[in-house]
Scaffold this active site. Structure first.
Site, PDB file in Angstrom:
ATOM      1  N   GLY A   1      -1.636   6.981  -2.166  1.00  0.00           N
ATOM      2  CA  GLY A   1      -2.952   6.839  -1.560  1.00  0.00           C
ATOM      3  C   GLY A   1      -3.739   5.666  -2.087  1.00  0.00           C
TER       4      GLY A   1
ATOM      5  CG  HIS B   1      -1.860   1.190   1.217  1.00  0.00           C
ATOM      6  ND1 HIS B   1      -3.089   1.158   0.576  1.00  0.00           N
ATOM      7  CD2 HIS B   1      -1.736   2.437   1.749  1.00  0.00           C
ATOM      8  CE1 HIS B   1      -3.684   2.333   0.726  1.00  0.00           C
ATOM      9  NE2 HIS B   1      -2.896   3.118   1.438  1.00  0.00           N
ATOM     10  CB  CYS B   2       1.922   3.477  -2.684  1.00  0.00           C
ATOM     11  SG  CYS B   2       3.030   4.884  -2.960  1.00  0.00           S
ATOM     12  CB  VAL B   3       1.602   6.298   2.551  1.00  0.00           C
ATOM     13  CG1 VAL B   3       1.026   7.512   3.274  1.00  0.00           C
ATOM     14  CG2 VAL B   3       1.462   5.057   3.414  1.00  0.00           C
TER      15      VAL B   3
END
Length: 342
Positions: free
Chosen positions: A194, A189-191
């Site tokens: 998003g 999950h790439c912060v």
């Protein structure tokens, strides 16, 4: 107290005009995107504002600056495209399979209906509610059977049913707690984006990293060129440029390492989750460390990653014991001559 009520009414008015701001998650996502665009504009804007030699070079050789600005725009567009793309959710894949099966069953049912020879109209003898129940039940069974075919014979349904989504997970899928959905071929999950990175947008993510790395490298070269030509002329300009160059170098090192890491994952047909949690994932636990069970060879891995993904909902079965044994076999000279690694 009146000021607090007035500010709350102003917020409610803004939320009515722009409904997406009412959601905290969407507000943070929009703020992150605005911050990224602002960072790009600051780094490029200060460069063109301070460097008069670059402006003169632009007048003489406009193609140089045009290519740089094109890369600048393409990197930003790729960011927004990747952040809004779907990684490929398990629920969407299940709906896609169910819709295809329901269309197939409807067409087969219509083709089997007897037609009247006088009026030419179809005679439908199945009640609607009863057919819907049968169709829904068959859809669930078809998805479960499809997922079971991806696993070795004898695997229990409970071993791969998600406890959060209550849906059968195909191999390489994982539940993302940030998105609260199961993702096909989950990577991470790439912060910063998003969104999750999975089967549907891993290629777009790699291209975004590549374009961002090239843009950072080119911008850093322009900063160094400016400092070489204008050092000790105006001290505060030098301080600003050096500070921005240091932060840009840190970002470049991070992006370059990330690009190399994901290039390695692509060549070996792995995901970040599978590489980090290899000993905890049931279908990878008994496989030797240097064996990549889903790899089809370097060339075929690259082709499948870039061009071979006809659908983000396509599933991938687990390799058999014979295939694992074949991939565990050490390479010989004849294997290299026959391009076994490719």
């Amino acid at each position: 107290m009146n000021d607090i009520l007035a500010s709350m009414s102003n917020f409610n008015f803004c939320y009515r005009i722009v409904p997406c701001l009412a959601d905290p998650a969407r507000r943070s996502s929009l703020g992150l995107k605005a911050a990224l665009v602002a960072l790009h504009l600051v780094y490029a804007g200060i460069l063109f504002l301070f460097d008069s030699d670059l402006i003169e070079k632009t007048k003489e050789e406009p193609w140089y600056t045009a290519i740089y600005l094109l890369l600048f725009v393409v990197a930003l567009i790729q960011y927004f495209v990747t952040s809004s793309s779907s990684p490929g959710y398990v629920l969407d894949a299940m709906r896609d399979v169910n819709e295809k099966n329901s269309l197939y069953r409807r067409s087969s049912m219509l083709s089997k209906q007897p037609a009247s020879s006088k009026s030419g109209s179809f005679v439908i003898t199945v009640e609607g509610s009863e057919s819907e129940r049968n169709t829904q039940g068959s859809n669930i069974t078809s998805w479960t059977k499809l997922v079971l075919d991806m696993y070795p014979p004898g695997t229990s349904i409970r071993t791969f049913t998600c406890s959060y989504c209550n849906v059968e997970q195909p191999p390489r899928a994982k539940h993302c707690h940030d998105c609260d959905k199961c993702v096909l071929q989950f990577d991470h999950h790439c912060v910063w984006l998003g969104t999750c990175i999975g089967r549907g947008n891993h290629c777009q993510f790699w291209w975004y990293i590549f374009e961002e790395t090239a843009l950072c490298l080119w911008t850093g070269i322009l900063y160094i060129t400016y400092l070489k030509a204008n050092i000790l002329r105006v001290w505060w300009k030098d301080a600003v440029m050096i500070l921005l160059l240091v932060t840009l170098s840190i970002a470049l090192i991070f992006l370059l390492l990330l690009l190399i890491f994901h290039s390695y994952l692509i060549l070996t047909y792995q995901t970040t989750y599978e590489l980090v949690r290899r000993r905890r994932i049931p279908y990878l636990r008994g496989i030797p460390e240097r064996v990549f069970p889903f790899s089809k060879g370097v060339c075929r891995n690259l082709y499948d990653f870039c061009f071979g993904r006809s659908s983000i909902y396509s599933l991938e079965r687990l390799p058999t014991a014979m295939e694992i044994e074949e991939k565990s076999r050490p390479y010989t000279c004849s294997d290299f001559l026959t391009c076994r690694c490719c």
